[in-house]
Write a protein that holds these residues in place. Structure first.
Motif, PDB file in Angstrom:
ATOM      1  N   LYS A   2       1.247  -1.313   0.320  1.00  0.00           N
ATOM      2  CA  LYS A   2       0.333  -0.236  -0.178  1.00  0.00           C
ATOM      3  C   LYS A   2       0.407   1.336   0.300  1.00  0.00           C
ATOM      4  O   LYS A   2       0.633   1.928  -0.550  1.00  0.00           O
ATOM      5  N   LEU A   3       1.948   1.350   0.484  1.00  0.00           N
ATOM      6  CA  LEU A   3       3.017   2.143   0.528  1.00  0.00           C
ATOM      7  C   LEU A   3       3.602   2.901  -0.602  1.00  0.00           C
ATOM      8  O   LEU A   3       3.633   3.849  -0.914  1.00  0.00           O
ATOM      9  N   SER A   4       3.688   1.849  -1.436  1.00  0.00           N
ATOM     10  CA  SER A   4       3.929   1.410  -2.923  1.00  0.00           C
ATOM     11  C   SER A   4       3.749   2.148  -3.856  1.00  0.00           C
ATOM     12  O   SER A   4       3.657   2.723  -4.895  1.00  0.00           O
ATOM     13  N   GLN A   5       2.401   1.529  -3.113  1.00  0.00           N
ATOM     14  CA  GLN A   5       0.753   2.086  -4.443  1.00  0.00           C
ATOM     15  C   GLN A   5       1.025   3.874  -3.823  1.00  0.00           C
ATOM     16  O   GLN A   5       1.118   5.123  -4.957  1.00  0.00           O
ATOM     17  N   TYR A   6       1.222   4.136  -2.831  1.00  0.00           N
ATOM     18  CA  TYR A   6       1.123   5.404  -2.369  1.00  0.00           C
ATOM     19  C   TYR A   6       2.032   6.868  -2.648  1.00  0.00           C
ATOM     20  O   TYR A   6       1.077   7.435  -3.113  1.00  0.00           O
ATOM     21  N   PHE A   7       2.781   6.441  -3.155  1.00  0.00           N
ATOM     22  CA  PHE A   7       3.851   7.252  -2.482  1.00  0.00           C
ATOM     23  C   PHE A   7       4.280   7.339  -4.119  1.00  0.00           C
ATOM     24  O   PHE A   7       4.473   5.979  -5.153  1.00  0.00           O
ATOM     25  N   ASN A   8       4.056   8.690  -4.497  1.00  0.00           N
ATOM     26  CA  ASN A   8       4.546   8.768  -6.359  1.00  0.00           C
ATOM     27  C   ASN A   8       6.226   8.730  -7.008  1.00  0.00           C
ATOM     28  O   ASN A   8       6.363   8.537  -8.052  1.00  0.00           O
ATOM     29  N   CYS A   9       6.684   8.893  -5.486  1.00  0.00           N
ATOM     30  CA  CYS A   9       7.874   8.172  -5.792  1.00  0.00           C
ATOM     31  C   CYS A   9       8.840   7.194  -6.830  1.00  0.00           C
ATOM     32  O   CYS A   9       9.925   6.841  -6.642  1.00  0.00           O
ATOM     33  N   ILE A  10       7.463   6.122  -5.697  1.00  0.00           N
ATOM     34  CA  ILE A  10       7.522   4.698  -6.064  1.00  0.00           C
ATOM     35  C   ILE A  10       7.411   4.617  -7.254  1.00  0.00           C
ATOM     36  O   ILE A  10       6.090   4.721  -7.095  1.00  0.00           O
ATOM     37  N   HIS A  11       8.468   3.610  -7.993  1.00  0.00           N
ATOM     38  CA  HIS A  11       8.107   3.789  -9.641  1.00  0.00           C
ATOM     39  C   HIS A  11       7.803   2.588  -9.762  1.00  0.00           C
ATOM     40  O   HIS A  11       6.972   2.866 -10.613  1.00  0.00           O
ATOM     41  N   PHE A  12       8.631   2.062  -8.945  1.00  0.00           N
ATOM     42  CA  PHE A  12       7.578   0.092  -9.554  1.00  0.00           C
ATOM     43  C   PHE A  12       7.720  -0.588  -7.896  1.00  0.00           C
ATOM     44  O   PHE A  12       8.124  -0.226  -6.876  1.00  0.00           O
ATOM     45  N   CYS A  13       6.858  -1.673  -8.088  1.00  0.00           N
ATOM     46  CA  CYS A  13       6.868  -2.657  -6.859  1.00  0.00           C
ATOM     47  C   CYS A  13       7.353  -4.006  -6.793  1.00  0.00           C
ATOM     48  O   CYS A  13       7.109  -4.952  -7.711  1.00  0.00           O
ATOM     49  N   GLY A  14       8.456  -4.056  -6.410  1.00  0.00           N
ATOM     50  CA  GLY A  14       9.497  -4.912  -6.217  1.00  0.00           C
ATOM     51  C   GLY A  14       8.985  -6.425  -5.816  1.00  0.00           C
ATOM     52  O   GLY A  14       8.568  -6.568  -5.993  1.00  0.00           O
ATOM     53  N   GLY A  15      10.215  -7.245  -5.673  1.00  0.00           N
ATOM     54  CA  GLY A  15       9.296  -9.127  -5.159  1.00  0.00           C
ATOM     55  C   GLY A  15       8.465  -9.126  -3.377  1.00  0.00           C
ATOM     56  O   GLY A  15       7.758  -7.566  -3.577  1.00  0.00           O
ATOM     57  N   TYR A  16       8.459  -9.580  -2.315  1.00  0.00           N
ATOM     58  CA  TYR A  16       7.658  -9.534  -1.352  1.00  0.00           C
ATOM     59  C   TYR A  16       8.640  -8.312  -0.951  1.00  0.00           C
ATOM     60  O   TYR A  16       9.445  -8.591  -0.326  1.00  0.00           O
ATOM     61  N   PRO A  17       7.883  -7.351  -0.003  1.00  0.00           N
ATOM     62  CA  PRO A  17       8.839  -6.041   0.311  1.00  0.00           C
ATOM     63  C   PRO A  17       8.652  -6.690   1.429  1.00  0.00           C
ATOM     64  O   PRO A  17       9.541  -6.399   2.244  1.00  0.00           O
ATOM     65  N   VAL A  18       8.089  -8.273   1.968  1.00  0.00           N
ATOM     66  CA  VAL A  18       8.596  -8.619   3.519  1.00  0.00           C
ATOM     67  C   VAL A  18       8.616 -10.273   3.487  1.00  0.00           C
ATOM     68  O   VAL A  18       7.121  -9.674   2.706  1.00  0.00           O
ATOM     69  N   GLU A  19       8.882 -10.930   3.291  1.00  0.00           N
ATOM     70  CA  GLU A  19       8.696 -12.583   3.317  1.00  0.00           C
ATOM     71  C   GLU A  19       7.572 -12.530   3.948  1.00  0.00           C
ATOM     72  O   GLU A  19       7.527 -12.940   5.274  1.00  0.00           O
ATOM     73  N   PRO A  20       6.220 -12.912   3.001  1.00  0.00           N
ATOM     74  CA  PRO A  20       5.275 -12.902   4.275  1.00  0.00           C
ATOM     75  C   PRO A  20       5.113 -14.574   4.929  1.00  0.00           C
ATOM     76  O   PRO A  20       4.598 -15.979   4.192  1.00  0.00           O
ATOM     77  N   GLN A  21       5.580 -15.173   6.024  1.00  0.00           N
ATOM     78  CA  GLN A  21       6.210 -16.174   6.441  1.00  0.00           C
ATOM     79  C   GLN A  21       4.760 -17.279   6.813  1.00  0.00           C
ATOM     80  O   GLN A  21       4.875 -18.511   7.596  1.00  0.00           O
ATOM     81  N   ASP A  22       3.871 -16.523   6.725  1.00  0.00           N
ATOM     82  CA  ASP A  22       1.864 -16.922   7.277  1.00  0.00           C
ATOM     83  C   ASP A  22       1.854 -17.402   6.259  1.00  0.00           C
ATOM     84  O   ASP A  22       0.280 -18.185   6.448  1.00  0.00           O
ATOM     85  N   ILE A  23       2.261 -17.528   5.113  1.00  0.00           N
ATOM     86  CA  ILE A  23       1.789 -18.124   3.917  1.00  0.00           C
ATOM     87  C   ILE A  23       2.671 -19.171   3.422  1.00  0.00           C
ATOM     88  O   ILE A  23       3.757 -19.481   3.265  1.00  0.00           O
ATOM     89  N   HIS A  24       2.502 -20.511   3.134  1.00  0.00           N
ATOM     90  CA  HIS A  24       3.611 -21.011   3.058  1.00  0.00           C
ATOM     91  C   HIS A  24       4.017 -21.182   1.782  1.00  0.00           C
ATOM     92  O   HIS A  24       3.516 -20.522   0.541  1.00  0.00           O
ATOM     93  N   ALA A  25       5.275 -21.762   1.523  1.00  0.00           N
ATOM     94  CA  ALA A  25       5.854 -21.296   0.348  1.00  0.00           C
ATOM     95  C   ALA A  25       5.137 -21.678  -0.775  1.00  0.00           C
ATOM     96  O   ALA A  25       5.657 -21.033  -1.965  1.00  0.00           O
TER      97      ALA A  25
END
Length: 523
Positions: free
Chosen positions: A160-183
């Motif tokens: 959401k922060l990546s979408q919100y800020f106009n100075c962020i142009h692209f959304c890379g990999g997992y912004p943090v690895e969600p380890q509560d989801i099975h790999a």
């Protein structure tokens, strides 16, 4: 409420379309700069003279010719054999003429078009574009003050922060690895979140056939493309890392080749830490990094001449006392600048990173990240990974750090605006100077009144009050101000619009792939 968190409607109605709507929503919490693709108009810093560039180039060529790169992918080995490289076991050696001929087929700039065409990116051509933090396993926020294992909710907040800020142009990999989801299904849930919570360019990890094919299909669905339209040009990208020293592994090369065949964006970034996985000298580390990168670019160009490639640098040094990686150091800055010279020599767009070794969003975090980001400007970098939110050498993502970093990114964008160095008669302002003369001041002048709202960069986070005023207002330190802004953004976030039939098709695809078991987890 801290000064930086006051609501402002100053941007309302500034522009139309979906990107404009995002800017209007952005004004609800802070007044930020509009979406744009900044262009770096500065001459690059070039620590190497022409002989130095040739020396590193020659070193990289000698590595490819005399030492070789281990290619741990059977399909890639056969392709190298077909192109005439020397193969011995898994070792591949290539002559410089072959390498340079193939590198010459790569474009010097290319576009990536996400589901919102107003967010289209130009990679190269003097542009400098910023992406969010990607891949840390852990998360830190002032709310808990401790290092935590990443979850889907944390990951979604950073998206959401990546979408919100106009100075962020692209959304890379997992912004943090969600380890509560099975790999096995993590890529499905996170990419669904990225494609529905953002309308910016997204990434896929090259970690096996299933993940790459799933991600390409989801991006195709989100964009409303036919398969033929998807293949017409990059709609997404991958970044692969060599396994330094001098190796490329099975799953990353598999994804690299799959995206090359589908005409998607390809970025190769060797992770060469001088003194550990590369020579202790920066020239030796850069030469090794270039060799590891060029062989991947050559492979992509043989598979699909004209494939959209960029070469990345992650060359820094280690703490020779502990072996821990260090970032934002003088050596990191010089290695980035040197790699920029080599990228221009080969005619390739370049990726670098906004990185630090600090563990919390403190002074060390900001001076190291600032060094990294300004090295990106100085080097002529086109894509800056991890530009917002990175801590502990990439092991922690932090929303407060994200907010703090975006203040730097906006300042860099302002620094690059032509308005900051315009020299028209109005800018020279002889009449205004004559009107004031040797007495008085410029505050009340009409020349000032006409320009004061846009003359200077206006921060959303920095506090410019004097100590007494700051202290009377609660003595709020920067990370705390950043925390308040982050919480307001998340609480008021509105996802960009998406056609409901496309959302349903995406959800159905995710459900189907989960039923099929997702992706193997043995990579």
């Amino acid at each position: 409420m801290a000064r930086g968190t006051r609501r402002s409607g100053g941007n309302r109605g500034r522009s139309g379309g979906r990107a404009g709507a995002a800017e209007r929503r952005g004004a609800d919490v802070i007044e930020q700069m509009p979406w744009r693709l900044p262009k770096n108009i500065d001459r690059p810093t070039e620590p190497l003279d022409e002989e130095g560039v040739q020396a590193i180039h020659n070193g990289a060529m000698r590595i490819l010719e005399e030492i070789g790169i281990e290619i741990l992918n059977a399909e890639a080995l056969e392709i190298f054999r077909e192109m005439g490289a020397t193969i011995k076991g898994e070792n591949v050696r290539m002559g410089r003429d072959m390498v340079m001929e193939l590198i010459g087929k790569a474009p010097s700039s290319w576009k990536m078009t996400p589901r919102n065409k107003e967010r289209e990116l130009i990679v190269g051509d003097g542009h400098i574009l910023f992406g969010n933090v990607s891949s840390p396993p852990s998360y830190w926020t002032m709310e808990t003050g401790r290092k935590m294992t990443g979850t889907r909710e944390m990951c979604a907040d950073l998206i959401k922060l990546s979408q919100y800020f106009n100075c962020i142009h692209f959304c890379g990999g997992y912004p943090v690895e969600p380890q509560d989801i099975h790999a096995s299904i993590r890529h499905l849930d996170v990419l669904y979140d990225k494609l529905t919570l953002t309308d910016k360019v997204v990434h896929t990890y090259s970690l096996g056939k299933e993940r790459v094919e799933d991600c390409m299909e989801m991006v195709r669905i989100a964009g409303g493309h036919s398969h033929e339209e998807f293949d017409e040009g990059p709609k997404m990208y991958t970044n692969i890392n060599s396994t330094s020293p001098l190796k490329h592994d099975e799953p990353m090369l598999d994804g690299w080749m799959r995206l090359a065949r589908r005409n998607q964006g390809l970025i190769i970034t060797p992770f060469t830490l001088a003194g550990a996985m590369a020579p202790v000298t920066m020239a030796g580390a850069v030469a090794q990094s270039i060799a590891e990168g060029l062989i991947a670019v050559a492979l992509a160009q043989y598979i699909r001449p004209g494939a959209a490639c960029a070469i990345g640098t992650f060359t820094s040094n280690v703490d020779m006392k502990s072996g821990a990686p260090a970032f934002g150091t003088p050596e990191y800055m010089r290695a980035t600048q040197m790699t920029g010279q080599l990228a221009r020599f080969y005619g390739l767009p370049m990726r670098s990173s906004g990185v630090c070794a600090a563990n919390v969003p403190d002074g060390q975090a900001m001076w190291e990240t600032s060094n990294s980001l300004w090295a990106a400007v100085q080097s002529g970098t086109n894509l800056v990974y991890h530009a917002a939110g990175w801590l502990e050498g990439g092991l922690i993502a932090s929303p407060e750090k994200f907010i703090m970093d975006c203040e730097i990114l906006q300042q860099i964008q302002r620094y690059l605006e032509p308005a900051t160095f315009a020299t028209t008669p109005d800018d020279i302002a002889i009449d205004a100077i004559a009107e004031v003369g040797q007495q008085g001041h410029f505050f009340g002048l009409q020349h000032t009144q006409d320009r004061y709202t846009t003359a200077f960069y206006q921060p959303y986070l920095s506090d410019w009050r004097n100590f007494e005023a700051w202290d009377a207002a609660g003595a709020v330190w920067t990370p705390e101000r950043a925390h308040h802004i982050y919480k307001e953004i998340i609480s008021s976030f509105e996802a960009p619009p998406m056609d409901e039939s496309i959302r349903e098709e995406l959800a159905a695809f995710v459900a189907k792939r989960k039923e099929e078991g997702g992706a193997p987890t043995d990579y």
